[in-house]
Design a protein around this motif. Structure first.
Motif, short mmCIF file in Angstrom:
data_model
loop_
_atom_site.label_atom_id
_atom_site.label_comp_id
_atom_site.label_asym_id
_atom_site.label_seq_id
_atom_site.Cartn_x
_atom_site.Cartn_y
_atom_site.Cartn_z
N LYS A 1 0.83 -1.20 0.00
CA LYS A 1 0.00 0.00 0.00
C LYS A 1 0.87 1.25 0.00
O LYS A 1 0.58 2.22 -0.71
CB LYS A 1 -0.93 0.01 1.21
N THR A 2 1.94 1.25 0.79
CA THR A 2 2.84 2.39 0.84
C THR A 2 3.52 2.60 -0.50
O THR A 2 3.60 3.73 -1.00
CB THR A 2 3.90 2.18 1.94
N PHE A 3 3.99 1.53 -1.11
CA PHE A 3 4.66 1.63 -2.41
C PHE A 3 3.70 2.14 -3.47
O PHE A 3 4.04 3.03 -4.26
CB PHE A 3 5.23 0.27 -2.81
N ASN A 4 2.47 1.60 -3.50
CA ASN A 4 1.49 2.05 -4.48
C ASN A 4 1.13 3.52 -4.27
O ASN A 4 0.97 4.26 -5.24
CB ASN A 4 0.23 1.18 -4.42
N GLY A 5 1.03 3.94 -3.03
CA GLY A 5 0.78 5.35 -2.74
C GLY A 5 1.91 6.24 -3.21
O GLY A 5 1.68 7.32 -3.77
N PHE A 6 3.13 5.80 -3.01
CA PHE A 6 4.30 6.55 -3.44
C PHE A 6 4.33 6.68 -4.96
O PHE A 6 4.59 7.77 -5.50
CB PHE A 6 5.59 5.88 -2.94
N ILE A 7 4.07 5.59 -5.66
CA ILE A 7 4.07 5.61 -7.12
C ILE A 7 2.98 6.53 -7.65
O ILE A 7 3.19 7.33 -8.56
CB ILE A 7 3.92 4.18 -7.69
N THR A 8 1.78 6.45 -7.06
CA THR A 8 0.68 7.31 -7.46
C THR A 8 1.04 8.78 -7.24
O THR A 8 0.82 9.63 -8.12
CB THR A 8 -0.60 6.96 -6.68
N PHE A 9 1.59 9.10 -6.08
CA PHE A 9 2.01 10.46 -5.77
C PHE A 9 3.05 10.95 -6.77
O PHE A 9 2.97 12.09 -7.27
CB PHE A 9 2.56 10.53 -4.35
N THR A 10 4.03 10.12 -7.09
CA THR A 10 5.09 10.50 -8.01
C THR A 10 4.54 10.76 -9.41
O THR A 10 4.90 11.76 -10.05
CB THR A 10 6.17 9.40 -8.06
N ILE A 11 3.67 9.90 -9.89
CA ILE A 11 3.09 10.07 -11.22
C ILE A 11 2.28 11.36 -11.29
O ILE A 11 2.40 12.14 -12.24
CB ILE A 11 2.23 8.85 -11.61
N ARG A 12 1.45 11.62 -10.29
CA ARG A 12 0.65 12.84 -10.27
C ARG A 12 1.52 14.08 -10.20
O ARG A 12 1.24 15.09 -10.85
CB ARG A 12 -0.34 12.81 -9.11
N THR A 13 2.59 14.03 -9.42
CA THR A 13 3.50 15.16 -9.31
C THR A 13 4.18 15.45 -10.64
O THR A 13 4.28 16.61 -11.06
CB THR A 13 4.56 14.90 -8.22
#
Length: 44
Positions: free
Chosen positions: A16-28
């Motif tokens: 969940k943490t990794f998926n959240g990080f990837i989502t945040f990075t892509i949106r940024t």
């Protein structure tokens, strides 16, 4: 020493943490690219 059995650890929280990080990075990255395009188009 405790015996380690490969694949027996619960990694739900890490996933969940990794998926959240990837989502945040892509949106940024998308927001940064949008800002760069906006500045390139509307810069005098």
């Amino acid at each position: 020493m405790a015996e380690h059995k490969h694949g027996s650890m619960d990694i739900t929280t890490q996933e969940k943490t990794f998926n959240g990080f990837i989502t945040f990075t892509i949106r940024t990255v998308i927001v940064i690219l949008a800002i760069v395009v906006f500045l390139a188009v509307f810069n005098s």
